[in-house]
Motif scaffolding. Structure first.
Motif, PDB file in Angstrom:
ATOM      1  N   ASN A   1       7.537   0.569  27.327  1.00  0.00           N
ATOM      2  CA  ASN A   1       6.258  -0.155  27.393  1.00  0.00           C
ATOM      3  C   ASN A   1       5.122   0.692  27.950  1.00  0.00           C
ATOM      4  N   GLU A   2       5.347   1.984  28.082  1.00  0.00           N
ATOM      5  CA  GLU A   2       4.279   2.882  28.496  1.00  0.00           C
ATOM      6  C   GLU A   2       3.619   3.498  27.265  1.00  0.00           C
ATOM      7  N   LYS A   3       2.328   3.643  27.328  1.00  0.00           N
ATOM      8  CA  LYS A   3       1.598   4.346  26.289  1.00  0.00           C
ATOM      9  C   LYS A   3       1.466   5.809  26.702  1.00  0.00           C
ATOM     10  N   ARG A   4       2.092   6.684  25.955  1.00  0.00           N
ATOM     11  CA  ARG A   4       2.049   8.109  26.284  1.00  0.00           C
ATOM     12  C   ARG A   4       1.388   8.891  25.154  1.00  0.00           C
ATOM     13  N   LEU A   5       0.811   9.992  25.534  1.00  0.00           N
ATOM     14  CA  LEU A   5       0.089  10.824  24.564  1.00  0.00           C
ATOM     15  C   LEU A   5       0.409  12.283  24.837  1.00  0.00           C
ATOM     16  N   ILE A   6       0.695  13.017  23.786  1.00  0.00           N
ATOM     17  CA  ILE A   6       0.923  14.454  23.911  1.00  0.00           C
ATOM     18  C   ILE A   6      -0.036  15.190  22.984  1.00  0.00           C
ATOM     19  N   ALA A   7      -0.610  16.265  23.480  1.00  0.00           N
ATOM     20  CA  ALA A   7      -1.544  17.065  22.689  1.00  0.00           C
ATOM     21  C   ALA A   7      -1.241  18.540  22.909  1.00  0.00           C
ATOM     22  N   VAL A   8      -1.287  19.300  21.837  1.00  0.00           N
ATOM     23  CA  VAL A   8      -1.159  20.752  21.906  1.00  0.00           C
ATOM     24  C   VAL A   8      -2.495  21.347  21.496  1.00  0.00           C
ATOM     25  N   ILE A   9      -3.056  22.175  22.362  1.00  0.00           N
ATOM     26  CA  ILE A   9      -4.335  22.802  22.056  1.00  0.00           C
ATOM     27  C   ILE A   9      -4.170  24.319  22.102  1.00  0.00           C
TER      28      ILE A   9
ATOM     29  N   LEU B   1       0.206   8.050  30.352  1.00  0.00           N
ATOM     30  CA  LEU B   1       0.626   9.424  30.640  1.00  0.00           C
ATOM     31  C   LEU B   1       0.065  10.346  29.566  1.00  0.00           C
ATOM     32  N   VAL B   2      -0.485  11.465  30.004  1.00  0.00           N
ATOM     33  CA  VAL B   2      -1.022  12.476  29.085  1.00  0.00           C
ATOM     34  C   VAL B   2      -0.318  13.800  29.348  1.00  0.00           C
ATOM     35  N   ILE B   3       0.138  14.445  28.283  1.00  0.00           N
ATOM     36  CA  ILE B   3       0.721  15.783  28.378  1.00  0.00           C
ATOM     37  C   ILE B   3      -0.093  16.702  27.479  1.00  0.00           C
ATOM     38  N   VAL B   4      -0.647  17.750  28.051  1.00  0.00           N
ATOM     39  CA  VAL B   4      -1.422  18.733  27.292  1.00  0.00           C
ATOM     40  C   VAL B   4      -0.739  20.083  27.429  1.00  0.00           C
TER      41      VAL B   4
ATOM     42  N   ALA C   1       0.656  27.192  29.182  1.00  0.00           N
ATOM     43  CA  ALA C   1       0.437  26.264  30.284  1.00  0.00           C
ATOM     44  C   ALA C   1       0.743  24.852  29.812  1.00  0.00           C
ATOM     45  N   GLU C   2       1.075  23.991  30.770  1.00  0.00           N
ATOM     46  CA  GLU C   2       1.327  22.584  30.472  1.00  0.00           C
ATOM     47  C   GLU C   2       0.774  21.743  31.623  1.00  0.00           C
ATOM     48  N   ILE C   3       0.017  20.708  31.260  1.00  0.00           N
ATOM     49  CA  ILE C   3      -0.584  19.817  32.239  1.00  0.00           C
ATOM     50  C   ILE C   3      -0.095  18.402  31.969  1.00  0.00           C
ATOM     51  N   VAL C   4       0.320  17.721  33.022  1.00  0.00           N
ATOM     52  CA  VAL C   4       0.751  16.326  32.945  1.00  0.00           C
ATOM     53  C   VAL C   4      -0.181  15.506  33.814  1.00  0.00           C
ATOM     54  N   HIS C   5      -0.772  14.464  33.225  1.00  0.00           N
ATOM     55  CA  HIS C   5      -1.748  13.645  33.946  1.00  0.00           C
ATOM     56  C   HIS C   5      -1.377  12.175  33.834  1.00  0.00           C
ATOM     57  N   ALA C   6      -1.219  11.524  34.969  1.00  0.00           N
ATOM     58  CA  ALA C   6      -0.983  10.081  35.033  1.00  0.00           C
ATOM     59  C   ALA C   6      -2.174   9.447  35.735  1.00  0.00           C
ATOM     60  N   PRO C   7      -3.098   8.842  34.999  1.00  0.00           N
ATOM     61  CA  PRO C   7      -4.279   8.251  35.634  1.00  0.00           C
ATOM     62  C   PRO C   7      -3.920   7.250  36.722  1.00  0.00           C
ATOM     63  N   HIS C   8      -2.828   6.492  36.487  1.00  0.00           N
ATOM     64  CA  HIS C   8      -2.331   5.539  37.477  1.00  0.00           C
ATOM     65  C   HIS C   8      -0.820   5.742  37.566  1.00  0.00           C
ATOM     66  N   PRO C   9      -0.364   6.579  38.487  1.00  0.00           N
ATOM     67  CA  PRO C   9       1.057   6.948  38.551  1.00  0.00           C
ATOM     68  C   PRO C   9       2.011   5.763  38.641  1.00  0.00           C
ATOM     69  N   ALA C  10       1.575   4.648  39.192  1.00  0.00           N
ATOM     70  CA  ALA C  10       2.454   3.489  39.316  1.00  0.00           C
ATOM     71  C   ALA C  10       2.792   2.872  37.958  1.00  0.00           C
TER      72      ALA C  10
ATOM     73  N   THR D   1       3.722   4.585  35.228  1.00  0.00           N
ATOM     74  CA  THR D   1       4.620   5.418  34.438  1.00  0.00           C
ATOM     75  C   THR D   1       5.856   5.770  35.247  1.00  0.00           C
ATOM     76  N   LEU D   2       6.960   5.943  34.541  1.00  0.00           N
ATOM     77  CA  LEU D   2       8.207   6.356  35.178  1.00  0.00           C
ATOM     78  C   LEU D   2       8.397   7.868  35.108  1.00  0.00           C
ATOM     79  N   ALA D   3       7.475   8.556  34.456  1.00  0.00           N
ATOM     80  CA  ALA D   3       7.640   9.989  34.225  1.00  0.00           C
ATOM     81  C   ALA D   3       7.299  10.829  35.445  1.00  0.00           C
ATOM     82  N   THR D   4       6.408  10.333  36.303  1.00  0.00           N
ATOM     83  CA  THR D   4       5.974  11.118  37.445  1.00  0.00           C
ATOM     84  C   THR D   4       5.442  10.193  38.531  1.00  0.00           C
TER      85      THR D   4
END
Length: 220
Positions: free
Chosen positions: A68-76, A105-108, A129-138, A140-143
């Motif tokens: 039930n989490e909305k996650r997004l991954i992007a490669v730049i 959750l955002v993974i770049v 490089a890899e960046i993981v961003h959780a705007p509201h950590p509570a 997501t279960l990822a971090t």
């Protein structure tokens, strides 16, 4: 006398350039170790500025759901040279995606603009490089942290690969980087000429507003 000073100044300029070039070359040759990061498919890219620093292009972007989490991954891909510059660009893009698409959750992942662009080759040393961003950590279960980042402590080769040690940044360092970013925006190399699409769990493309299918979350 003036001519002698000009010759001396010219000689100093050449020696300084040689020193910088030699230092960068030795840094690449002397780095050791590899990194195990998260990798994703990518499409072809082009259109970078000749001036290095801060320019990027989105190679791949996908939204999916996990528990039930909305996650997004992007490669730049970017023309940033220094490792911390790659992190800074990745943080900026992560913030942009979080503020515009509102994922939990955002993974770049950051690659070099001279590196490979095929799905099979964008792995291993192709990611700098890899960046993981959780705007509201509570949410997501990822971090449990709002920011995580790791990078390869080396310059990229001419072929766009990174060979060096992996560095995991502290949260305080990432928060400092985040505060230094004045303008949050997407990649300047992106050209939107059709309806945005994301990859579905089956590997085919569907409209970005379509139904998200469950997908296995990448590890990091």
């Amino acid at each position: 006398m003036a001519a002698a000073r000009r010759r001396l100044f010219h000689a100093f300029k050449i020696s300084r350039k040689l020193a910088l070039l030699a230092g960068g070359f030795l840094l690449v040759l002397g780095a050791s170790g590899t990194a195990a990061l998260v990798f994703a498919p990518a499409s072809m890219m082009s259109g970078f500025s000749n001036t290095p620093g801060g320019h990027c292009k989105t190679l791949y972007q996908s939204e999916f759901k996990r528990d039930n989490e909305k996650r997004l991954i992007a490669v730049i891909s970017t023309d940033d040279v220094e490792p911390l510059a790659r992190v800074r660009t990745g943080v900026r893009i992560a913030r942009h995606l979080a503020e515009t698409l509102h994922p939990d959750l955002v993974i770049v992942q950051v690659a070099d603009h001279r590196g490979p662009t095929t799905r099979a080759d964008l792995r291993g040393q192709a990611i700098g490089a890899e960046i993981v961003h959780a705007p509201h950590p509570a949410k997501t279960l990822a971090t449990t942290k709002p920011w995580e980042a790791r990078y390869i402590d080396a310059l990229s080769t001419e072929a766009g690969y990174y060979f060096g040690t992996r560095v995991d940044m502290r949260l305080t360092e990432l928060e400092a980087v985040n505060q230094q970013i004045e303008l949050v925006e997407g990649c300047d190399g992106d050209v939107v000429d059709e309806e945005p699409k994301t990859a579905s769990a089956g590997g085919t493309a569907e409209p970005a507003g379509g139904h998200d299918k469950p997908a296995k979350a990448p590890s990091h």
